[in-house]
Scaffold this motif. Sequence first.
Motif, mmCIF file in Angstrom:
data_model
loop_
_atom_site.group_PDB
_atom_site.id
_atom_site.type_symbol
_atom_site.label_atom_id
_atom_site.label_comp_id
_atom_site.label_asym_id
_atom_site.label_seq_id
_atom_site.Cartn_x
_atom_site.Cartn_y
_atom_site.Cartn_z
ATOM 1 N N LEU A 31 36.544 39.323 21.824
ATOM 2 C CA LEU A 31 37.767 38.984 21.109
ATOM 3 C C LEU A 31 38.329 37.686 21.676
ATOM 4 C CD1 LEU A 31 39.756 40.055 18.976
ATOM 5 C CD2 LEU A 31 40.971 41.195 20.838
ATOM 6 N N PHE A 32 38.580 36.739 20.791
ATOM 7 C CA PHE A 32 39.126 35.431 21.156
ATOM 8 C C PHE A 32 40.470 35.245 20.458
ATOM 9 C CE2 PHE A 32 34.555 35.228 21.274
ATOM 10 C CZ PHE A 32 34.278 34.574 22.464
ATOM 11 N N VAL A 33 41.229 34.259 20.863
ATOM 12 C CA VAL A 33 42.498 33.947 20.204
ATOM 13 C C VAL A 33 42.263 33.689 18.721
ATOM 14 C CG1 VAL A 33 44.397 32.298 20.095
ATOM 15 C CG2 VAL A 33 43.546 33.051 22.308
ATOM 16 N N SER A 34 41.157 33.050 18.398
ATOM 17 C CA SER A 34 40.875 32.656 17.017
ATOM 18 C C SER A 34 40.107 33.699 16.202
ATOM 19 C CB SER A 34 40.095 31.343 17.014
ATOM 20 O OG SER A 34 38.895 31.499 17.740
ATOM 21 N N GLY A 35 39.722 34.821 16.788
ATOM 22 C CA GLY A 35 38.966 35.837 16.056
ATOM 23 C C GLY A 35 38.033 36.601 16.974
ATOM 24 N N GLU A 36 37.025 37.210 16.395
ATOM 25 C CA GLU A 36 36.081 37.978 17.204
ATOM 26 C C GLU A 36 34.647 37.690 16.797
ATOM 27 O OE1 GLU A 36 37.286 42.091 16.358
ATOM 28 O OE2 GLU A 36 35.342 42.400 15.446
ATOM 29 N N MET A 48 26.859 36.866 28.323
ATOM 30 C CA MET A 48 27.931 37.542 29.048
ATOM 31 C C MET A 48 28.778 36.610 29.907
ATOM 32 S SD MET A 48 29.690 40.213 29.491
ATOM 33 C CE MET A 48 28.740 41.460 28.683
ATOM 34 N N ASP A 49 28.192 35.722 30.668
ATOM 35 C CA ASP A 49 28.971 34.821 31.533
ATOM 36 C C ASP A 49 29.940 33.978 30.713
ATOM 37 O OD1 ASP A 49 27.779 35.813 33.817
ATOM 38 O OD2 ASP A 49 26.297 34.200 33.935
ATOM 39 N N SER A 50 29.475 33.410 29.618
ATOM 40 C CA SER A 50 30.339 32.612 28.743
ATOM 41 C C SER A 50 31.418 33.467 28.112
ATOM 42 C CB SER A 50 29.535 31.963 27.620
ATOM 43 O OG SER A 50 28.796 30.892 28.089
ATOM 44 N N LEU A 51 31.042 34.648 27.653
ATOM 45 C CA LEU A 51 32.012 35.527 27.009
ATOM 46 C C LEU A 51 33.120 35.926 27.981
ATOM 47 C CD1 LEU A 51 29.619 37.873 24.992
ATOM 48 C CD2 LEU A 51 30.946 35.933 24.130
ATOM 49 N N LEU A 52 32.741 36.278 29.188
ATOM 50 C CA LEU A 52 33.739 36.692 30.172
ATOM 51 C C LEU A 52 34.687 35.557 30.549
ATOM 52 C CD1 LEU A 52 31.618 38.994 32.490
ATOM 53 C CD2 LEU A 52 33.417 39.685 30.880
ATOM 54 N N SER A 53 34.200 34.326 30.521
ATOM 55 C CA SER A 53 35.073 33.209 30.888
ATOM 56 C C SER A 53 35.950 32.735 29.737
ATOM 57 C CB SER A 53 34.256 32.037 31.446
ATOM 58 O OG SER A 53 33.476 31.448 30.431
ATOM 59 N N ASP A 54 35.536 32.976 28.486
ATOM 60 C CA ASP A 54 36.260 32.429 27.338
ATOM 61 C C ASP A 54 37.006 33.463 26.498
ATOM 62 O OD1 ASP A 54 35.247 29.957 28.059
ATOM 63 O OD2 ASP A 54 33.566 30.079 26.673
ATOM 64 N N ALA A 55 36.590 34.700 26.512
ATOM 65 C CA ALA A 55 37.168 35.712 25.622
ATOM 66 C C ALA A 55 38.379 36.395 26.257
ATOM 67 C CB ALA A 55 36.114 36.753 25.280
ATOM 68 N N ILE A 56 39.251 36.902 25.413
ATOM 69 C CA ILE A 56 40.392 37.700 25.858
ATOM 70 C C ILE A 56 39.904 39.078 26.293
ATOM 71 C CG2 ILE A 56 42.501 38.855 25.052
ATOM 72 C CD1 ILE A 56 42.768 36.559 22.998
#
Length: 67
Positions: A31-36, A48-56
């Motif tokens: 889940l991101f500020v702009s959507g999912e 996973m590494d990118s998702l954990l650093s960028d996602a809510i």
Amino acid sequence: MTAPTLTERLAPLTLADRCDRCGAQAYFRALFVSGELTFCGHHGRELMDSLLSDAILVEDGTETIPH
């Protein structure tokens, strides 16, 4: 009464949810500020590494993969 958490308010992933990379069944949700975005087990682990650093929120549903 306490307010439901973010994960309690999200609908569970179903067979209809597909990986945004390859179209396989989705087991990860980011889940991101702009959507999912949703991802299969392979792409979810790969990103996973990118998702954990960028996602809510990153939801891992791989425990539901049938063996």
